[in-house]
Design a protein around this motif. Structure first.
Motif, PDB file in Angstrom:
ATOM      1  N   PHE A 130       0.810  -1.303  -0.282  1.00  0.00           N
ATOM      2  CA  PHE A 130       0.018   0.004  -0.078  1.00  0.00           C
ATOM      3  C   PHE A 130       0.880   1.354  -0.041  1.00  0.00           C
ATOM      4  O   PHE A 130       0.548   2.359  -0.726  1.00  0.00           O
ATOM      5  CB  PHE A 130      -0.931  -0.173   1.381  1.00  0.00           C
ATOM      6  CG  PHE A 130      -1.848  -1.232   1.152  1.00  0.00           C
ATOM      7  CD1 PHE A 130      -2.396  -1.563   0.190  1.00  0.00           C
ATOM      8  CD2 PHE A 130      -2.271  -1.710   2.307  1.00  0.00           C
ATOM      9  CE1 PHE A 130      -3.240  -2.819   0.277  1.00  0.00           C
ATOM     10  CE2 PHE A 130      -3.191  -2.659   2.552  1.00  0.00           C
ATOM     11  CZ  PHE A 130      -3.628  -3.198   1.573  1.00  0.00           C
ATOM     12  N   LEU A 131       2.076   1.243   0.666  1.00  0.00           N
ATOM     13  CA  LEU A 131       3.078   2.317   0.885  1.00  0.00           C
ATOM     14  C   LEU A 131       3.460   2.610  -0.549  1.00  0.00           C
ATOM     15  O   LEU A 131       3.670   3.862  -0.909  1.00  0.00           O
ATOM     16  CB  LEU A 131       3.819   1.907   1.972  1.00  0.00           C
ATOM     17  CG  LEU A 131       3.420   2.145   3.161  1.00  0.00           C
ATOM     18  CD1 LEU A 131       4.515   2.001   4.339  1.00  0.00           C
ATOM     19  CD2 LEU A 131       3.014   3.570   3.606  1.00  0.00           C
ATOM     20  N   LEU A 132       3.834   1.493  -1.258  1.00  0.00           N
ATOM     21  CA  LEU A 132       4.360   1.693  -2.546  1.00  0.00           C
ATOM     22  C   LEU A 132       3.509   2.307  -3.522  1.00  0.00           C
ATOM     23  O   LEU A 132       3.706   3.352  -4.317  1.00  0.00           O
ATOM     24  CB  LEU A 132       4.793   0.293  -3.232  1.00  0.00           C
ATOM     25  CG  LEU A 132       5.163   0.503  -4.728  1.00  0.00           C
ATOM     26  CD1 LEU A 132       6.403   1.106  -4.725  1.00  0.00           C
ATOM     27  CD2 LEU A 132       5.220  -1.019  -5.195  1.00  0.00           C
ATOM     28  N   THR A 133       2.277   2.123  -3.419  1.00  0.00           N
ATOM     29  CA  THR A 133       0.992   2.551  -4.306  1.00  0.00           C
ATOM     30  C   THR A 133       1.113   4.076  -3.849  1.00  0.00           C
ATOM     31  O   THR A 133       0.953   4.959  -4.755  1.00  0.00           O
ATOM     32  CB  THR A 133      -0.156   2.108  -4.222  1.00  0.00           C
ATOM     33  OG1 THR A 133      -0.112   0.668  -4.497  1.00  0.00           O
ATOM     34  CG2 THR A 133      -1.358   2.859  -4.907  1.00  0.00           C
ATOM     35  N   ILE A 134       1.047   4.360  -2.777  1.00  0.00           N
ATOM     36  CA  ILE A 134       0.795   5.819  -2.204  1.00  0.00           C
ATOM     37  C   ILE A 134       2.120   6.651  -2.568  1.00  0.00           C
ATOM     38  O   ILE A 134       2.004   7.969  -3.156  1.00  0.00           O
ATOM     39  CB  ILE A 134       0.850   5.926  -0.604  1.00  0.00           C
ATOM     40  CG1 ILE A 134      -0.587   5.340  -0.216  1.00  0.00           C
ATOM     41  CG2 ILE A 134       1.026   7.392  -0.001  1.00  0.00           C
ATOM     42  CD1 ILE A 134      -0.717   5.196   1.250  1.00  0.00           C
ATOM     43  N   ALA A 135       3.255   6.025  -2.533  1.00  0.00           N
ATOM     44  CA  ALA A 135       4.639   6.693  -2.855  1.00  0.00           C
ATOM     45  C   ALA A 135       4.528   7.229  -4.479  1.00  0.00           C
ATOM     46  O   ALA A 135       4.712   8.179  -4.932  1.00  0.00           O
ATOM     47  CB  ALA A 135       5.741   5.881  -2.684  1.00  0.00           C
ATOM     48  N   ILE A 136       3.917   6.009  -5.386  1.00  0.00           N
ATOM     49  CA  ILE A 136       3.872   6.050  -6.882  1.00  0.00           C
ATOM     50  C   ILE A 136       2.913   7.454  -6.953  1.00  0.00           C
ATOM     51  O   ILE A 136       3.213   8.083  -8.035  1.00  0.00           O
ATOM     52  CB  ILE A 136       3.785   4.994  -7.368  1.00  0.00           C
ATOM     53  CG1 ILE A 136       4.940   3.989  -7.403  1.00  0.00           C
ATOM     54  CG2 ILE A 136       3.172   5.212  -8.917  1.00  0.00           C
ATOM     55  CD1 ILE A 136       4.696   2.752  -8.013  1.00  0.00           C
ATOM     56  N   VAL A 256       0.923  13.813  -0.804  1.00  0.00           N
ATOM     57  CA  VAL A 256       0.831  12.411  -0.093  1.00  0.00           C
ATOM     58  C   VAL A 256      -0.777  12.355   0.236  1.00  0.00           C
ATOM     59  O   VAL A 256      -1.225  10.939   0.264  1.00  0.00           O
ATOM     60  CB  VAL A 256       1.564  12.656   1.087  1.00  0.00           C
ATOM     61  CG1 VAL A 256       1.670  11.361   2.018  1.00  0.00           C
ATOM     62  CG2 VAL A 256       3.125  12.642   0.432  1.00  0.00           C
ATOM     63  N   GLY A 257      -1.394  13.443   1.002  1.00  0.00           N
ATOM     64  CA  GLY A 257      -2.746  13.223   1.339  1.00  0.00           C
ATOM     65  C   GLY A 257      -3.580  12.828   0.079  1.00  0.00           C
ATOM     66  O   GLY A 257      -4.468  11.690   0.343  1.00  0.00           O
ATOM     67  N   ALA A 258      -3.420  13.305  -1.155  1.00  0.00           N
ATOM     68  CA  ALA A 258      -4.323  12.961  -2.137  1.00  0.00           C
ATOM     69  C   ALA A 258      -4.167  11.476  -2.466  1.00  0.00           C
ATOM     70  O   ALA A 258      -4.931  10.713  -2.803  1.00  0.00           O
ATOM     71  CB  ALA A 258      -4.058  13.726  -3.349  1.00  0.00           C
ATOM     72  N   GLU A 262      -6.677   8.304  -2.534  1.00  0.00           N
ATOM     73  CA  GLU A 262      -7.035   7.562  -3.665  1.00  0.00           C
ATOM     74  C   GLU A 262      -6.511   6.039  -3.665  1.00  0.00           C
ATOM     75  O   GLU A 262      -7.298   5.162  -4.216  1.00  0.00           O
ATOM     76  CB  GLU A 262      -6.102   8.035  -4.922  1.00  0.00           C
ATOM     77  CG  GLU A 262      -6.372   7.592  -6.352  1.00  0.00           C
ATOM     78  CD  GLU A 262      -7.503   7.467  -6.849  1.00  0.00           C
ATOM     79  OE1 GLU A 262      -8.164   6.819  -7.899  1.00  0.00           O
ATOM     80  OE2 GLU A 262      -8.330   8.421  -6.421  1.00  0.00           O
ATOM     81  N   THR A 263      -5.541   5.597  -2.863  1.00  0.00           N
ATOM     82  CA  THR A 263      -5.399   4.507  -2.519  1.00  0.00           C
ATOM     83  C   THR A 263      -6.613   3.712  -1.834  1.00  0.00           C
ATOM     84  O   THR A 263      -6.735   2.694  -2.142  1.00  0.00           O
ATOM     85  CB  THR A 263      -4.040   4.182  -1.688  1.00  0.00           C
ATOM     86  OG1 THR A 263      -3.058   4.796  -2.638  1.00  0.00           O
ATOM     87  CG2 THR A 263      -3.776   2.779  -1.486  1.00  0.00           C
ATOM     88  N   ALA A 313       1.672   0.428  -9.638  1.00  0.00           N
ATOM     89  CA  ALA A 313       1.035   1.001  -8.383  1.00  0.00           C
ATOM     90  C   ALA A 313      -0.499   0.441  -8.137  1.00  0.00           C
ATOM     91  O   ALA A 313      -0.868  -0.072  -7.019  1.00  0.00           O
ATOM     92  CB  ALA A 313       0.524   2.671  -8.476  1.00  0.00           C
ATOM     93  N   MET A 314      -1.177   0.090  -9.543  1.00  0.00           N
ATOM     94  CA  MET A 314      -2.437  -0.506  -9.090  1.00  0.00           C
ATOM     95  C   MET A 314      -2.412  -2.086  -8.720  1.00  0.00           C
ATOM     96  O   MET A 314      -3.097  -2.574  -8.015  1.00  0.00           O
ATOM     97  CB  MET A 314      -3.113  -0.698 -10.642  1.00  0.00           C
ATOM     98  CG  MET A 314      -3.462   0.861 -11.053  1.00  0.00           C
ATOM     99  SD  MET A 314      -4.571   1.818  -9.896  1.00  0.00           S
ATOM    100  CE  MET A 314      -3.230   2.959  -9.125  1.00  0.00           C
ATOM    101  N   LEU A 315      -1.227  -2.768  -9.364  1.00  0.00           N
ATOM    102  CA  LEU A 315      -0.903  -4.036  -9.070  1.00  0.00           C
ATOM    103  C   LEU A 315      -0.589  -4.247  -7.483  1.00  0.00           C
ATOM    104  O   LEU A 315      -1.009  -5.318  -7.077  1.00  0.00           O
ATOM    105  CB  LEU A 315       0.045  -4.761 -10.011  1.00  0.00           C
ATOM    106  CG  LEU A 315       0.244  -6.208  -9.835  1.00  0.00           C
ATOM    107  CD1 LEU A 315      -0.865  -7.091  -9.978  1.00  0.00           C
ATOM    108  CD2 LEU A 315       1.517  -6.628 -10.877  1.00  0.00           C
ATOM    109  N   SER A 316       0.254  -3.419  -6.887  1.00  0.00           N
ATOM    110  CA  SER A 316       0.626  -3.282  -5.557  1.00  0.00           C
ATOM    111  C   SER A 316      -0.316  -3.428  -4.893  1.00  0.00           C
ATOM    112  O   SER A 316      -0.515  -3.973  -3.687  1.00  0.00           O
ATOM    113  CB  SER A 316       1.862  -2.201  -5.393  1.00  0.00           C
ATOM    114  OG  SER A 316       2.123  -2.367  -4.153  1.00  0.00           O
ATOM    115  N   VAL A 317      -1.403  -2.529  -4.848  1.00  0.00           N
ATOM    116  CA  VAL A 317      -2.718  -2.660  -3.959  1.00  0.00           C
ATOM    117  C   VAL A 317      -3.240  -3.871  -4.107  1.00  0.00           C
ATOM    118  O   VAL A 317      -3.886  -4.485  -3.205  1.00  0.00           O
ATOM    119  CB  VAL A 317      -3.634  -1.435  -4.416  1.00  0.00           C
ATOM    120  CG1 VAL A 317      -5.014  -1.683  -3.944  1.00  0.00           C
ATOM    121  CG2 VAL A 317      -3.175  -0.075  -4.377  1.00  0.00           C
TER     122      VAL A 317
END
Length: 379
Positions: A130-136, A256-258, A262-263, A313-317
């Motif tokens: 989840f953090l990877l998706t947030i970072a991307i 980061v908030g956005a 979104e995640t 990002a999508m696959l990581s979630v």
């Protein structure tokens, strides 16, 4: 075949155009997931025997001074961290192996650690996804901003659910199912995954607030990568000529908030889809396995590196959420056992854990067989 080398190694070939992007995407997601387990485990003082990207025979690797074997294996469909005391890569417990550990190994063995350390180590894998998706997403939002459209209707399609419900051009969405919406994407996010459900819409028309109800119907559309998808629509559109589009710029902190929001939306949509699929209300062909992911990776690579990163990002979630399912050998299965231990006030008997692992393994294997069949034959 006039150009065999181009067929094998060209940018649109099976090897370079599909398999390599697929391996890259999956390797990044798996590495981040397993690194979550590894880092938190090491912080908790747990010994690590092996860190692997991939399964099966080892292709290459090295042994670190602390004894951890870092390796790349032949089957790029996952990975694992094997802690001291694990019987296998899935961290299944082994009563005999645990009892035969040396005193030094027993101190750093996974199954001898405090409950909170084991739970934190297991949860860290999905959390890092989840953090990877947030970072991307944070990077893209901060770098490029986001183009959004105001939720004002430009056109109502004839003979559509929206037309039957009484929507009119110029109506502005305020809420959908009690959820406040600020952009047209917010409306789509809710409507697209709720085909067949009667939804409540609060709109603004000529300064008045009006409550309308419509049932989204399933329509087939083409996504940005050219794939056919089936989503729920009520039959309203907006156009660039309507002046509804605007660009939102973000500071690094705002991005980061956005990205977190979104995640959360992605996780919610995925959960809703899976629940509806179990109930038989979603097209099973929308659920893809390795073959579909490989095709999407190839399509994304053709669009450019940025598209490939967004796919990661999508696959990581998806990988993070899948691993939280309450079935061993998935992370969620371990967390269920730890919850049982917390309730009982003592470890769940090893024999019961082993039985739980066997049942869960066959359920997960059946699910993987289902998605493979979907990829190859059904869809």
């Amino acid at each position: 075949m006039s150009d065999p080398l181009g067929y094998l190694f060209g940018s649109e070939s099976l090897l370079v155009g599909t398999l390599l992007p697929f391996i890259l995407v999956l390797a990044v997601v798996v590495f981040v997931h397993e690194m979550g387990h590894f880092l938190v485990g090491r912080l908790c003082g747990i010994g690590v025997q092996a860190f692997s990207v991939g399964f099966g025979p080892e292709l290459f690797g090295y042994t670190a001074r602390n004894g951890t074997r870092w390796k790349i294996c032949a089957i790029p469909l996952g990975g694992y961290v094997k802690f001291v005391g694990d019987i296998n890569a899935a961290s299944a417990p082994d009563g005999k192996a645990i009892s035969s550990l040396s005193e030094a190994d027993s101190k750093v063995a996974f199954h001898t650690q405090a409950l909170w350390k084991r739970a934190a180590t297991i949860f860290a894998g999905p959390a890092f996804n989840f953090l990877l998706t947030i970072a991307i997403l944070s990077f893209f939002f901060a770098s490029y901003g986001r183009v959004v459209a105001d939720p004002t209707i430009a056109e109502v399609m004839p003979d559509s659910p929206a037309a039957a419900a009484g929507f009119k051009p110029g109506d502005r969405f305020l809420e959908v199912e009690g959820t406040k919406v600020d952009t047209f994407s917010d409306v789509q996010r809710i409507v697209n995954g709720r085909s067949g459900d009667e939804l409540s819409f609060l709109i603004e028309r000529d300064g008045r607030r009006i409550q309308l109800h419509a049932v989204p119907e399933v329509k087939e559309q083409t996504d940005a990568l050219g794939n056919k998808i089936r989503i729920g629509l009520i039959g309203v559109t907006i156009t660039r000529d309507s002046g509804n589009y605007r660009r939102v710029e973000y500071t690094p902190l705002e991005s980061v908030g956005a990205a977190v929001v979104e995640t959360g939306h992605i996780i919610s949509r995925t959960g809703t889809f899976l629940k509806r699929m179990v109930m038989g209300r979603e097209d099973k062909c929308q659920l893809g396995g390795p073959v579909k992911i490989a095709n999407m990776a190839g399509q994304a690579a053709q669009h450019g590196f940025e598209w490939l990163v967004q796919l990661i990002a999508m696959l990581s979630v998806g990988i993070g959420l899948f691993n939280l399912f309450p079935l061993p050998p998935l992370d969620g299965g371990h967390l269920v056992i730890y919850a049982g231990e917390a309730v009982l006030g003592r470890p769940v008997p090893v024999a019961m854990q082993e039985m739980f692992f066997r049942v869960g393994f066959f359920v997960v294997l059946g699910f993987m067989g289902f998605v493979f069949y979907n990829d190859l034959f059904a869809c």
